[in-house]
Structure formats: C-alpha cells, structure tokens
Design a protein around this motif. Structure first.
Motif, PDB file in Angstrom:
ATOM      1  N   GLY A   1      43.202  40.509  46.022  1.00 19.57           N
ATOM      2  CA  GLY A   1      44.121  40.321  44.504  1.00 19.57           C
ATOM      3  C   GLY A   1      44.511  41.669  43.877  1.00 19.57           C
ATOM      4  N   PRO A   2      45.281  41.579  43.140  1.00 19.51           N
ATOM      5  CA  PRO A   2      45.760  42.809  42.337  1.00 19.51           C
ATOM      6  C   PRO A   2      44.537  43.473  41.546  1.00 19.51           C
ATOM      7  N   ARG A   3      44.902  44.719  41.501  1.00 17.56           N
ATOM      8  CA  ARG A   3      43.865  45.554  40.833  1.00 17.56           C
ATOM      9  C   ARG A   3      43.580  45.221  39.333  1.00 17.56           C
ATOM     10  N   SER A   4      44.946  44.943  38.763  1.00 12.95           N
ATOM     11  CA  SER A   4      45.021  44.492  37.251  1.00 12.95           C
ATOM     12  C   SER A   4      44.049  43.217  37.084  1.00 12.95           C
ATOM     13  N   LEU A   5      43.707  42.522  38.134  1.00 12.10           N
ATOM     14  CA  LEU A   5      42.753  41.375  37.783  1.00 12.10           C
ATOM     15  C   LEU A   5      41.239  41.943  38.272  1.00 12.10           C
ATOM     16  N   LEU A   6      41.315  42.187  39.513  1.00 11.60           N
ATOM     17  CA  LEU A   6      39.989  42.438  40.105  1.00 11.60           C
ATOM     18  C   LEU A   6      39.056  43.520  39.801  1.00 11.60           C
ATOM     19  N   ALA A   7      39.870  44.741  39.362  1.00 13.37           N
ATOM     20  CA  ALA A   7      39.274  46.041  38.910  1.00 13.37           C
ATOM     21  C   ALA A   7      39.019  46.010  37.314  1.00 13.37           C
ATOM     22  N   ASP A   8      39.163  44.699  36.833  1.00  9.35           N
ATOM     23  CA  ASP A   8      39.053  44.649  35.376  1.00  9.35           C
ATOM     24  C   ASP A   8      37.917  44.000  35.157  1.00  9.35           C
ATOM     25  N   PRO A   9      36.676  44.233  34.628  1.00 12.79           N
ATOM     26  CA  PRO A   9      35.580  43.474  34.598  1.00 12.79           C
ATOM     27  C   PRO A   9      35.723  42.479  33.456  1.00 12.79           C
ATOM     28  N   ASP A  10      36.531  42.584  32.270  1.00 16.96           N
ATOM     29  CA  ASP A  10      36.807  41.580  31.384  1.00 16.96           C
ATOM     30  C   ASP A  10      37.448  40.269  32.054  1.00 16.96           C
ATOM     31  N   LEU A  11      38.195  40.487  33.142  1.00 15.29           N
ATOM     32  CA  LEU A  11      39.015  39.428  33.635  1.00 15.29           C
ATOM     33  C   LEU A  11      38.113  38.974  34.928  1.00 15.29           C
ATOM     34  N   SER A  12      37.552  39.689  35.623  1.00 17.12           N
ATOM     35  CA  SER A  12      36.976  39.215  37.240  1.00 17.12           C
ATOM     36  C   SER A  12      35.663  39.049  36.901  1.00 17.12           C
ATOM     37  N   GLY A  13      34.904  39.124  35.821  1.00 17.36           N
ATOM     38  CA  GLY A  13      33.557  39.032  35.951  1.00 17.36           C
ATOM     39  C   GLY A  13      33.161  37.780  36.128  1.00 17.36           C
ATOM     40  N   GLY A  14      33.529  36.765  35.640  1.00 11.69           N
ATOM     41  CA  GLY A  14      33.424  35.173  35.966  1.00 11.69           C
ATOM     42  C   GLY A  14      33.256  34.754  37.416  1.00 11.69           C
ATOM     43  N   LEU A  15      34.410  35.552  38.217  1.00 13.43           N
ATOM     44  CA  LEU A  15      34.496  35.101  39.435  1.00 13.43           C
ATOM     45  C   LEU A  15      33.271  35.710  40.349  1.00 13.43           C
ATOM     46  N   LYS A  16      33.208  37.059  39.954  1.00 10.17           N
ATOM     47  CA  LYS A  16      31.988  37.730  40.803  1.00 10.17           C
ATOM     48  C   LYS A  16      30.714  36.929  40.654  1.00 10.17           C
ATOM     49  N   ALA A  17      30.251  36.421  39.307  1.00  5.41           N
ATOM     50  CA  ALA A  17      29.421  35.928  39.034  1.00  5.41           C
ATOM     51  C   ALA A  17      28.998  34.331  39.924  1.00  5.41           C
ATOM     52  N   ALA A  18      30.277  33.776  39.885  1.00  4.89           N
ATOM     53  CA  ALA A  18      30.294  32.606  40.581  1.00  4.89           C
ATOM     54  C   ALA A  18      30.023  32.618  42.136  1.00  4.89           C
ATOM     55  N   LEU A  19      30.704  33.833  42.535  1.00 10.65           N
ATOM     56  CA  LEU A  19      30.452  34.006  44.231  1.00 10.65           C
ATOM     57  C   LEU A  19      29.104  34.192  44.524  1.00 10.65           C
ATOM     58  N   ASP A  20      28.344  35.147  43.482  1.00 12.44           N
ATOM     59  CA  ASP A  20      27.063  35.337  43.626  1.00 12.44           C
ATOM     60  C   ASP A  20      26.126  34.172  43.549  1.00 12.44           C
ATOM     61  N   ALA A  21      26.519  33.344  42.610  1.00 10.59           N
ATOM     62  CA  ALA A  21      25.763  31.957  42.459  1.00 10.59           C
ATOM     63  C   ALA A  21      25.784  31.058  43.730  1.00 10.59           C
ATOM     64  N   LEU A  22      26.979  31.046  44.462  1.00 13.64           N
ATOM     65  CA  LEU A  22      27.281  30.307  45.605  1.00 13.64           C
ATOM     66  C   LEU A  22      26.471  30.968  46.761  1.00 13.64           C
ATOM     67  N   GLY A  23      25.939  32.233  46.575  1.00 14.38           N
ATOM     68  CA  GLY A  23      25.270  32.837  47.910  1.00 14.38           C
ATOM     69  C   GLY A  23      26.286  33.635  48.719  1.00 14.38           C
ATOM     70  N   LEU A  24      27.540  33.829  48.176  1.00 16.25           N
ATOM     71  CA  LEU A  24      28.571  34.847  48.897  1.00 16.25           C
ATOM     72  C   LEU A  24      28.606  36.256  48.508  1.00 16.25           C
ATOM     73  N   HIS A  25      28.672  37.083  49.732  1.00 20.19           N
ATOM     74  CA  HIS A  25      28.888  38.444  49.228  1.00 20.19           C
ATOM     75  C   HIS A  25      30.472  38.755  49.178  1.00 20.19           C
ATOM     76  N   GLY A  26      31.107  39.166  47.986  1.00 16.51           N
ATOM     77  CA  GLY A  26      32.396  39.161  47.962  1.00 16.51           C
ATOM     78  C   GLY A  26      32.541  40.736  48.061  1.00 16.51           C
TER      79      GLY A  26
END
Length: 299
Positions: free
Chosen positions: A161-186
C-alpha cells in the motif's frame, strides 16, 4: 518567521527539515494534538476525501497562525489529484490556510529543495550554505535491509500500500494489530529497501510513462511475491481514496498468490474479510508443507 512542519504522509526525513529550519534561525511548529483530534478537524472540513488528506488538513489547522507549512511529497498513482497537487488543492478547498509548500522526502532532490527554500525564507546565501552543511548527515539514506520474512509458526503475507498509509502508525496501527491477532506475519511495503523496490518498479510495462506511485507499488509486489515465505498478498488502500483503490485493483491482477484488497480508515480495527483470507493462505501453506513432507509427492 514561524514555519510548520508536518509528520504525516509517512514522512521519513522530518529530523532533517526541522534541523535545517532551526539552523536558518526560524521558529519551527510541529503538530501536538492526538491523531484522533487532528483527524476530526480535517474530517469536519473534508468529510468525503481520503483519510490521509483529512489527517494532513487537520494537522495544518491545528498549527494555527504560522507563515508557512512544509508538507512531505508523496508519489502519485494514476488519476491521483491529491497525490499530484495536495499543496495546491487544499487552499482551493479550504480558505484561510497558510502557505503550503511541498518538500521532497529524501533523495537527490532534497538538498536542492532545501537550498531554494532557505533562500526564499532568509535571503542569506551564506547562512543557507552553512545550514545545509550542518544538516547534511541527517539527509543521508540509511542502508536498508530486507525485513524479516518469517516469524515463528506464523504465515507470512505481503502488505502492499502507499507509504502515506502504511508508514503512518496513526493510520495503519489497527491493521497491524488485526493481522497479529489473526496469527499472520505482515511484511509491509514501506519497510522494503527502496533501491530494490525501484529496480523492480522499472520492469513494469510502460514504466517510462507510469506514475511513480504505481511503479513503487508494483516494485514492492514483485520484490515480495517471489519469496517462498510469502503466502499471500494483502493490498491496503486508504479509505475513500478511489485512485489508490483502482491502482491496487490493477496490481491484484498481476499476482498469482492469494490476494485481498481492503480499505483502511483511521481508528479501524476490524475487517471481517481478513479471517477468510487468513484461512486461505494458512490452509494453502499447510497443504504445501504436507506435500513437501510426502515422499510420494517428492519422487
């Protein structure tokens, strides 16, 4: 003179620009509000625009009375008006904003842009030259290595995805937590070595005419999808960003691995479709592992 400096849009070289402005003797204003409050400011004025634009506007508004605001440039995709001209479009949509100035976020263009900016702000070439010399080490690109592709027993997925989204913890933090909760390594595209991404981006069809953002996304996909550890591709688009959604749709057609496109909004923590995606890539990985362990399959 008071100059605002934003840390949004996945900015990587904020320290360089902050130090440069201070060396010029300027007062530097930086955002301080919690991201949710800044986002609310931007969303109230531009409710239907992409989430990264809303956050950027909110950060500008929270700075109040400043003479100018420096905003990091982002690579645009096709039909991406905000990506191409954010600093021009915002003042047309919102009256009373300070002067907005787009600045390169790294690369060879950054010192030249700093020189021009310093001349504009101070009219003092000697001071500008001295400031550039003093901050030069902060502008050096760090040697980047490939991020870790495997993590314990987790199944690895590429997150593009674009850096403006994925490199901004205020925008992408929820996604990273969701992947961790599902047992996925992003493995996230902004974490990849820029030189390797750029080299693969040039292999894109019609690369000479392709927008830089499209080449960056393509290069990240091609760098990761060939890795055996990567079992699937998750394509993340900023919420309400039709240009990036279309670009990622085109990208999804270029991979043979299981792929899913999602929209990501600030504060979002749940994506029901991620569970089905997790099952697809996990069962696929399990089946391949079983096949490789079966002597009959190996012969």
């Amino acid at each position: 003179m008071k100059v605002g400096l934003l840390d949004t849009l996945g900015a990587r070289h904020g320290r360089y620009w902050a130090a440069f402005l201070k060396e010029l003797g300027l007062e530097v204003a930086v955002p301080a509000l919690p991201a949710a409050e800044a986002l609310a400011l931007g969303r109230s004025s531009l409710p239907d625009e992409p989430v990264q634009v809303q956050l950027t506007l909110g950060r500008v508004l929270e700075l109040g009375r400043v003479d100018a605001v420096l905003i990091p440039q982002t690579p645009a995709v096709a039909s991406d008006a905000w990506g191409e001209a954010l600093t021009d479009l915002l003042p047309r949509r919102i009256s009373g904003l300070p002067q907005l100035i787009a600045i390169p976020d790294g690369g060879e263009a950054m010192p030249a842009a700093a020189t021009e900016l310093g001349q504009r702000f101070t009219r003092n070439p000697a001071r500008v030259r001295l400031a550039l010399e003093r901050v030069k080490p902060l502008g050096a690109e760090k040697r980047a290595e490939m991020p870790r592709l495997s993590l314990g027993s987790r199944v690895t997925v590429a997150v593009i995805g674009p850096r403006s989204l994925l490199a901004d913890p205020d925008l992408s933090g929820g996604l990273k937590a969701a992947l961790d909760a599902l047992g996925l390594h992003g493995v996230y595209s902004p974490e990849l070595p820029a030189s390797q991404v750029a080299e693969r981006g040039e292999r894109m069809d019609n690369a000479a005419r392709a927008p830089s953002g499209e080449k960056e996304l393509f290069g990240a996909l091609k760098l990761l999808e060939g890795k055996s550890a990567v079992r699937g591709v998750l394509l993340a688009s900023p919420a309400r960003d039709g240009a990036h959604r279309a670009a990622l749709n085109r990208l999804a057609a270029m991979t043979h691995k299981p792929a899913l496109i999602i929209d990501v909004d600030a504060g979002q923590t749940e994506w029901p479709e991620l569970e089905t995606f997790r099952d697809r890539v996990t069962l696929g990985a399990t089946a391949r592992a079983a096949a490789s362990d079966d002597p009959g399959e190996a012969s």
